[in-house]
Design a protein around this motif. Structure first.
Motif, PDB file in Angstrom:
ATOM      1  N   LYS A 107      56.998 -11.866 -39.251  1.00 39.83           N
ATOM      2  CA  LYS A 107      56.275 -12.868 -40.035  1.00 39.83           C
ATOM      3  C   LYS A 107      54.967 -12.356 -40.626  1.00 39.83           C
ATOM      4  O   LYS A 107      54.348 -13.043 -41.433  1.00 39.83           O
ATOM      5  CB  LYS A 107      56.033 -14.121 -39.196  1.00 39.83           C
ATOM      6  CG  LYS A 107      57.303 -14.902 -39.000  1.00 39.83           C
ATOM      7  CD  LYS A 107      57.100 -16.159 -38.189  1.00 39.83           C
ATOM      8  CE  LYS A 107      58.457 -16.843 -38.036  1.00 39.83           C
ATOM      9  NZ  LYS A 107      58.375 -18.075 -37.296  1.00 39.83           N
ATOM     10  N   GLN A 108      54.578 -11.132 -40.277  1.00 35.21           N
ATOM     11  CA  GLN A 108      53.382 -10.558 -40.923  1.00 35.21           C
ATOM     12  C   GLN A 108      53.676 -10.151 -42.368  1.00 35.21           C
ATOM     13  O   GLN A 108      52.766  -9.930 -43.152  1.00 35.21           O
ATOM     14  CB  GLN A 108      52.886  -9.357 -40.121  1.00 35.21           C
ATOM     15  CG  GLN A 108      53.754  -8.110 -40.266  1.00 35.21           C
ATOM     16  CD  GLN A 108      53.243  -6.941 -39.470  1.00 35.21           C
ATOM     17  OE1 GLN A 108      52.093  -6.547 -39.648  1.00 35.21           O
ATOM     18  NE2 GLN A 108      54.080  -6.398 -38.605  1.00 35.21           N
ATOM     19  N   TYR A 109      54.962 -10.065 -42.702  1.00 33.53           N
ATOM     20  CA  TYR A 109      55.374  -9.673 -44.051  1.00 33.53           C
ATOM     21  C   TYR A 109      55.616 -10.911 -44.903  1.00 33.53           C
ATOM     22  O   TYR A 109      55.724 -12.022 -44.394  1.00 33.53           O
ATOM     23  CB  TYR A 109      56.615  -8.776 -43.989  1.00 33.53           C
ATOM     24  CG  TYR A 109      56.320  -7.493 -43.254  1.00 33.53           C
ATOM     25  CD1 TYR A 109      55.574  -6.486 -43.856  1.00 33.53           C
ATOM     26  CD2 TYR A 109      56.738  -7.308 -41.945  1.00 33.53           C
ATOM     27  CE1 TYR A 109      55.268  -5.318 -43.177  1.00 33.53           C
ATOM     28  CE2 TYR A 109      56.440  -6.138 -41.256  1.00 33.53           C
ATOM     29  CZ  TYR A 109      55.701  -5.153 -41.871  1.00 33.53           C
ATOM     30  OH  TYR A 109      55.382  -4.007 -41.200  1.00 33.53           O
ATOM     31  N   ASP A 110      55.730 -10.699 -46.200  1.00 32.75           N
ATOM     32  CA  ASP A 110      55.864 -11.815 -47.138  1.00 32.75           C
ATOM     33  C   ASP A 110      57.207 -12.528 -46.974  1.00 32.75           C
ATOM     34  O   ASP A 110      58.258 -11.886 -46.992  1.00 32.75           O
ATOM     35  CB  ASP A 110      55.750 -11.306 -48.575  1.00 32.75           C
ATOM     36  CG  ASP A 110      54.337 -10.926 -48.946  1.00 32.75           C
ATOM     37  OD1 ASP A 110      53.701 -10.209 -48.165  1.00 32.75           O
ATOM     38  OD2 ASP A 110      53.871 -11.321 -50.014  1.00 32.75           O
ATOM     39  N   LEU A 111      57.141 -13.846 -46.865  1.00 32.85           N
ATOM     40  CA  LEU A 111      58.336 -14.687 -46.876  1.00 32.85           C
ATOM     41  C   LEU A 111      58.702 -14.880 -48.346  1.00 32.85           C
ATOM     42  O   LEU A 111      57.964 -15.513 -49.095  1.00 32.85           O
ATOM     43  CB  LEU A 111      58.065 -16.037 -46.207  1.00 32.85           C
ATOM     44  CG  LEU A 111      59.213 -17.032 -46.193  1.00 32.85           C
ATOM     45  CD1 LEU A 111      60.375 -16.524 -45.337  1.00 32.85           C
ATOM     46  CD2 LEU A 111      58.730 -18.384 -45.673  1.00 32.85           C
TER      47      LEU A 111
END
Length: 181
Positions: A107-111
């Motif tokens: 979830k640290q990366y772009d959704l």
């Protein structure tokens, strides 16, 4: 049902996933092939793997990672991390904690896509071949995000040959070259 996480990645991004799992202190045995990576968390197992080829993934502490692949010359597939035991929490509580930690890390990366807000996704135009039907949430790792922003198309890693043929014709009408099978 198995616990699954899908994401967009290029080959360079895939190493981030491998590094995350490799850094876990749990003893595990990797099995690497061109299309997937499998981790067997042997210290969590209550009995050894059977000698025959048939292993019930729902009863073993396995994590299957479907690698991103470039197909038809220009399309990238999504990738997936699948915690195979079913039910996960009651059979392998420690593996459930790893699953939750991985979800938090991802979830640290772009959704870039969510079925809950599909209409709001600015990237859905580039997500084809079943991604919007099967991926509840889709994150993009750094290199894949840069390619998505540059107009790269991604397809589901289980997209059939027939679906890819149809998609290829459609994308050609958009001016995007896709090789035939």
């Amino acid at each position: 049902m198995a616990v699954s996480y899908t994401y967009l990645a290029l080959e360079e991004d895939h190493q981030l996933i491998v590094d995350w799992f490799s850094a876990l202190p749990d003893e595990k045995t990797p099995n690497d092939r061109a299309d997937r990576l499998l981790f067997y968390f042997r210290t969590m197992a209550t009995r050894p793997l059977p000698l025959e080829d048939k292993v019930d993934p729902e009863k073993r502490p396995l994590v299957l990672i479907a690698k991103p692949r470039k197909i038809r010359g220009t399309l990238w597939t999504d990738a997936e991390v699948l915690f195979t035991p079913t039910p996960l929490k009651t059979q392998f509580p420690a593996l459930q904690k790893i699953s939750q930690a991985f979800a938090k890390w991802l979830k640290q990366y772009d959704l870039v896509f969510s079925q809950k807000n599909a209409a709001q996704s600015e990237w859905k135009y580039y997500l084809e071949g079943g991604i919007q039907n099967y991926d509840a949430e889709l994150y993009a790792l750094p290199r894949a995000l840069a390619e998505l922003q540059a107009g790269q198309y991604f397809v589901h890693h289980r997209a059939s040959s027939g679906l890819l043929d149809t998609l290829g014709k459609s994308l050609q009408l958009r001016g995007y070259h896709v090789e035939t099978a």
